[in-house]
Structures are given as C-alpha cells and as structure tokens.
Design a protein around this motif. Structure first.
Motif, short mmCIF file in Angstrom:
data_model
loop_
_atom_site.label_atom_id
_atom_site.label_comp_id
_atom_site.label_asym_id
_atom_site.label_seq_id
_atom_site.Cartn_x
_atom_site.Cartn_y
_atom_site.Cartn_z
N SER A 80 0.81 -1.22 0.00
CA SER A 80 0.00 0.00 0.00
C SER A 80 0.84 1.27 0.00
O SER A 80 0.30 2.36 0.06
N GLY A 81 2.17 1.13 -0.07
CA GLY A 81 3.06 2.29 -0.01
C GLY A 81 3.13 3.06 -1.32
O GLY A 81 2.72 2.58 -2.37
N ASP A 82 3.69 4.26 -1.22
CA ASP A 82 3.95 5.09 -2.40
C ASP A 82 5.17 4.59 -3.17
O ASP A 82 5.32 4.88 -4.35
N TYR A 83 6.04 3.87 -2.46
CA TYR A 83 7.26 3.31 -3.03
C TYR A 83 7.32 1.82 -2.70
O TYR A 83 6.85 1.39 -1.65
N ILE A 84 7.96 1.06 -3.59
CA ILE A 84 8.13 -0.38 -3.42
C ILE A 84 9.63 -0.69 -3.37
O ILE A 84 10.39 -0.22 -4.23
N ALA A 107 14.16 14.19 -5.59
CA ALA A 107 14.88 15.20 -6.38
C ALA A 107 14.47 15.16 -7.85
O ALA A 107 14.49 16.18 -8.53
N LYS A 108 14.09 13.97 -8.32
CA LYS A 108 13.66 13.80 -9.71
C LYS A 108 12.40 12.95 -9.72
O LYS A 108 12.42 11.78 -10.11
N PRO A 109 11.26 13.51 -9.30
CA PRO A 109 10.05 12.72 -9.15
C PRO A 109 9.55 12.07 -10.44
O PRO A 109 8.88 11.06 -10.39
N HIS A 110 9.90 12.63 -11.57
CA HIS A 110 9.49 12.04 -12.86
C HIS A 110 10.25 10.76 -13.18
O HIS A 110 9.84 9.99 -14.04
N ALA A 111 11.35 10.51 -12.49
CA ALA A 111 12.18 9.34 -12.80
C ALA A 111 11.45 8.03 -12.52
O ALA A 111 11.50 7.10 -13.31
N THR A 161 8.56 3.72 -7.70
CA THR A 161 7.28 4.26 -7.25
C THR A 161 6.18 3.25 -7.51
O THR A 161 6.25 2.46 -8.46
N ALA A 162 5.16 3.28 -6.68
CA ALA A 162 4.03 2.37 -6.86
C ALA A 162 3.35 2.64 -8.20
O ALA A 162 2.88 1.70 -8.85
N ALA A 163 3.34 3.89 -8.64
CA ALA A 163 2.71 4.23 -9.91
C ALA A 163 3.43 3.56 -11.08
O ALA A 163 2.79 3.03 -11.99
N VAL A 164 4.74 3.57 -11.07
CA VAL A 164 5.51 2.93 -12.14
C VAL A 164 5.36 1.42 -12.08
O VAL A 164 5.25 0.74 -13.10
N SER A 165 5.33 0.87 -10.88
CA SER A 165 5.24 -0.58 -10.70
C SER A 165 3.85 -1.14 -10.95
O SER A 165 3.70 -2.35 -11.14
N ALA A 166 2.84 -0.29 -10.99
CA ALA A 166 1.45 -0.74 -11.10
C ALA A 166 1.25 -1.67 -12.30
O ALA A 166 1.59 -1.33 -13.43
N GLY A 167 0.74 -2.86 -12.01
CA GLY A 167 0.43 -3.82 -13.07
C GLY A 167 1.61 -4.63 -13.57
O GLY A 167 1.43 -5.58 -14.33
N ILE A 168 2.82 -4.31 -13.17
CA ILE A 168 4.00 -5.07 -13.59
C ILE A 168 4.21 -6.17 -12.55
O ILE A 168 4.22 -5.92 -11.35
N ASP A 177 16.56 -15.40 -13.09
CA ASP A 177 16.48 -14.07 -13.69
C ASP A 177 15.08 -13.51 -13.82
O ASP A 177 14.82 -12.65 -14.65
N GLU A 178 14.15 -13.97 -12.98
CA GLU A 178 12.81 -13.39 -13.03
C GLU A 178 12.86 -11.91 -12.65
O GLU A 178 12.08 -11.11 -13.13
N ASP A 179 13.84 -11.55 -11.81
CA ASP A 179 13.97 -10.14 -11.44
C ASP A 179 14.46 -9.30 -12.62
O ASP A 179 14.04 -8.16 -12.80
N THR A 180 15.33 -9.84 -13.46
CA THR A 180 15.79 -9.12 -14.64
C THR A 180 14.61 -8.77 -15.55
O THR A 180 14.52 -7.65 -16.06
N LEU A 181 13.71 -9.71 -15.73
CA LEU A 181 12.55 -9.47 -16.57
C LEU A 181 11.62 -8.42 -15.96
O LEU A 181 11.07 -7.57 -16.67
N TYR A 182 11.45 -8.46 -14.65
CA TYR A 182 10.63 -7.45 -13.96
C TYR A 182 11.24 -6.06 -14.17
O TYR A 182 10.55 -5.12 -14.54
N TRP A 183 12.55 -5.93 -13.90
CA TRP A 183 13.20 -4.63 -14.01
C TRP A 183 13.20 -4.11 -15.44
O TRP A 183 13.10 -2.91 -15.67
N ALA A 184 13.29 -5.00 -16.43
CA ALA A 184 13.21 -4.56 -17.83
C ALA A 184 11.86 -3.91 -18.10
O ALA A 184 11.78 -2.87 -18.77
N LYS A 185 10.79 -4.49 -17.56
CA LYS A 185 9.46 -3.90 -17.73
C LYS A 185 9.38 -2.55 -17.02
O LYS A 185 8.80 -1.60 -17.54
N VAL A 186 9.97 -2.46 -15.83
CA VAL A 186 9.97 -1.19 -15.10
C VAL A 186 10.74 -0.13 -15.90
O VAL A 186 10.30 1.02 -16.00
N LEU A 187 11.86 -0.52 -16.49
CA LEU A 187 12.67 0.44 -17.26
C LEU A 187 11.92 0.97 -18.49
O LEU A 187 12.26 2.03 -18.99
N MET A 188 10.93 0.26 -18.94
CA MET A 188 10.14 0.76 -20.07
C MET A 188 9.24 1.94 -19.64
O MET A 188 8.78 2.68 -20.48
#
Length: 190
Positions: A80-84, A107-111, A161-168, A177-188
């Motif tokens: 339920s946090g703003d960050y994961i 410092a860079k909330p858009h990141a 951020t929870a917003a970026v992670s939403a649905g991933i 390497d399941e984490d590599t695949l997760y982070w690749a989706k986040v990087l998109m």
C-alpha cells in the motif's frame, strides 16, 4: 511511505539480520511484507522476534508457490506504499540506503526509479554490487539492460514508485532471472 517486500523460504538463519538492516530507515517504512513460501524451519518465528525487538511494521503472508517471483507478486498485491522496495531474505540493505533512494526520487520525481548499491551475501562473503548508469532515454536503457551492457538491477538495490510498478509482475514460472525481466518492464516506464 515505503512498502518493503521480502520473499522467504527457510531463511531462519538470515531473516533477523535482513530485518535489522532496515533499522536506519525505519521512519520511512510503512510496512514490511514478508511472504513465507512454505518454510519448514522457524523463519516466521525469527522474523516476528526481530520485528518485535526493533518495532518493525511486519506483516506475514504464508503461501506455497515454490517461486520467488510468485512470492514477490503476492507482496505486490498487498503493498500500500507510495514506493516499493524488494529485499531477499538472505540479503541486507546498505545502511541508510532507503533514505538515499527516496531522496533521489524526490529530487527527480518524474524518474520513477532510483537504483543504488546492494549487499548480497554469498557463502561466507558479502558482496557489494554498485548500480549501472541509466539515462533519460527509456528505449536505450531497456536495450542496453537486456544486452547486458548495464549492471543488472538487483533486488535490494532499487526503489520504484508504486505508480511505475502498477500492473507489472514478476514471471512466476521462471526459476532464474525473473527479477531481470521485472526490471526490464519497469525500465520501459521509468
């Protein structure tokens, strides 16, 4: 508020130290979601002891997935946090690491994603892994990441951020390497 997600299976020997490593950033943590995946040792009891001793906001979910990815996904469903922040039950966070990562995102909330160092215990030797160098071009970041031109984003090193992670979600049938695949989706997105 930060949601910390920790998948665990038979981690009684390390879970206390893992939870204790979060103490310098206690004020930023709204919840610690321990997802116990069928442990047959006393992982949960040791986690409760450490949480009680250090006044950590621990919640435990018991599952039978036999998959770190599925356990992380179960934690994401409850977060339920703003960050994961993901942390493995046998690793530790760099002291004050959550503060650094959160400050970088402020410092860079858009990141949407801040990547730092992580401490990974392997055998009897602790390993410190530093971050890669990501830019503002999402496509370029993902391409370089998947081509192994950037250091992998490791669990225990990144705040999203929870917003970026939403649905991933993490792949649940991949044992490596399941984490590599997760982070690749986040990087998109970040």
């Amino acid at each position: 508020m930060i949601s910390v997600i920790i998948p665990a299976k038979d981690a009684a020997a390390t879970i206390g130290e893992t939870l204790s490593s979060l103490l310098p950033d206690r004020s930023l943590i709204g919840e610690i979601l321990l997802v116990d995946d069928g442990s047959i040792d006393n992982t949960v009891a040791r986690a409760w002891d450490a949480a009680r001793d250090h006044a950590l906001p621990l919640s435990v979910t018991s599952v039978s997935f036999a998959s770190a990815g599925a356990s992380r996904n179960a934690g994401l469903e409850k977060a339920s946090g703003d960050y994961i922040f993901f942390l493995d039950a046998d690793d530790e966070i760099v002291p004050g690491g959550l503060s650094y990562l959160r400050d970088a995102l402020r410092a860079k909330p858009h990141a949407g994603l801040a990547v730092g160092a992580a401490i990974h215990r392997a055998s009897r030797v602790d390993k410190l892994k530093g971050p890669g160098s990501f830019g503002s071009d999402l496509y370029h970041n993902v391409t370089r990441y998947l081509a192994n031109e950037l250091r992998s984003i490791t669990v225990g090193s990144a705040l999203v951020t929870a917003a970026v992670s939403a649905g991933i979600r993490f792949p649940e049938k991949t044992g490596l390497d399941e984490d590599t695949l997760y982070w690749a989706k986040v990087l998109m997105r970040a």
